[in-house]
Scaffold this active site. Structure first.
Site, mmCIF file in Angstrom:
data_model
loop_
_atom_site.group_PDB
_atom_site.id
_atom_site.type_symbol
_atom_site.label_atom_id
_atom_site.label_comp_id
_atom_site.label_asym_id
_atom_site.label_seq_id
_atom_site.Cartn_x
_atom_site.Cartn_y
_atom_site.Cartn_z
ATOM 1 C CE LYS A 34 -18.606 0.107 3.373
ATOM 2 N NZ LYS A 34 -18.599 1.523 3.587
ATOM 3 C CB CYS A 35 -9.649 -2.212 5.470
ATOM 4 S SG CYS A 35 -8.203 -3.080 6.087
ATOM 5 N N GLY A 36 -9.414 -1.488 8.596
ATOM 6 C CA GLY A 36 -8.648 -0.741 9.585
ATOM 7 C C GLY A 36 -7.436 -0.045 8.988
ATOM 8 C CG PHE A 37 -4.308 -1.952 7.467
ATOM 9 C CD1 PHE A 37 -3.253 -1.535 8.270
ATOM 10 C CD2 PHE A 37 -4.749 -3.257 7.591
ATOM 11 C CE1 PHE A 37 -2.648 -2.397 9.172
ATOM 12 C CE2 PHE A 37 -4.157 -4.133 8.485
ATOM 13 C CZ PHE A 37 -3.109 -3.707 9.284
ATOM 14 C CB THR A 38 -9.530 2.374 4.963
ATOM 15 O OG1 THR A 38 -10.036 1.067 4.682
ATOM 16 C CG2 THR A 38 -10.066 3.347 3.934
#
Length: 162
Positions: A34-38
Site C-alpha cells: 500500500k505504498c506509492g512505490f508499490t
C-alpha cells in the site's frame, strides 16, 4: 559473515538458507502493498523474467515499518502480489528492517552499503540491495530508483565469473 551465511524467514514459518542462492546475482528489496512505490513490483517482475534464467533472482521482504503500508498477513500479501502484479519471485515472511527486531540479513546489508549521506537505516519501502554472484553487496538504491534502471548493472554482474 557474508550474505550466504544468513537464514531468512519464509512464509509458513520455515527458514531458508541464503546459501541456496549462492552463485546468483540478487536484488534484495523491502516491499509494501500500500505504498506509492508499490507499482515497482511490476518492474521487479520484469527484471526477474528477463534475467532469471541467466542466474538472477529477486528476493522481496515485506515490511510494515513505514506508514504501516504492509498490514496484511502472509496470504494476503502473496495474493495481492500474484493477482495485481503477477509476481513469481520469492516473497519472504514479513520482517523489520530497522530497530531492535530487525532481520539479521538486513542488518548486514545496511552495514555493507550505506544510504544517502552515509546513513545506515532504511528510510522507506522499496530500498534495493544488489548482490554479485560471490555474495558481495555491491550497491544500494533508494526507493526512487526504479528497478528497470538497474538492468545495466545486473547485466554487468551476470557477465562476471562465479
Amino acid at each position: 559473515m557474508g550474505v550466504y551465511d544468513y537464514r531468512v524467514k519464509m512464509p509458513g514459518g520455515r527458514e531458508e538458507a541464503m546459501s541456496e542462492h549462492a552463485g546468483k546475482v540478487l536484488l534484495i528489496v523491502n516491499t509494501a502493498s500500500k505504498c506509492g512505490f508499490t507499482p515497482q513490483y511490476a518492474g521487479l517482475e520484469k527484471l526477474f523474467k528477463k534475467y532469471g534464467d541467466q542466474g538472477f533472482e529477486v528476493l522481496a521482504f515485506p515490511c510494515n515499518q513505514f506508514g504501516e503500508q504492509e498490514p496484511g498477513d502472509e496470504e494476503e500479501i502473496k495474493n495481492f502480489c500474484s493477482l495485481t502484479y503477477d509476481v513469481s519471485f520469492p516473497l519472504a515472511a514479513k520482517i523489520d528492517v530497522n530497530g531492535k527486531d530487525e532481520d539479521p540479513l538486513w542488518h548486514y546489508l545496511k552495514q555493507q552499503q550505506a544510504g544517502l549521506m552515509g546513513s545506515r537505516g532504511i528510510k522507506w519501502n522499496f530500498t534495493k540491495f544488489l548482490v554479485d554472484r560471490k555474495g558481495n553487496v555491491v550497491a544500494r538504491h533508494g526507493p526512487q530508483v526504479k528497478p528497470e534502471a538497474l538492468a545495466k548493472d545486473i547485466e554487468r554482474l551476470l557477465q562476471e565469473p562465479v
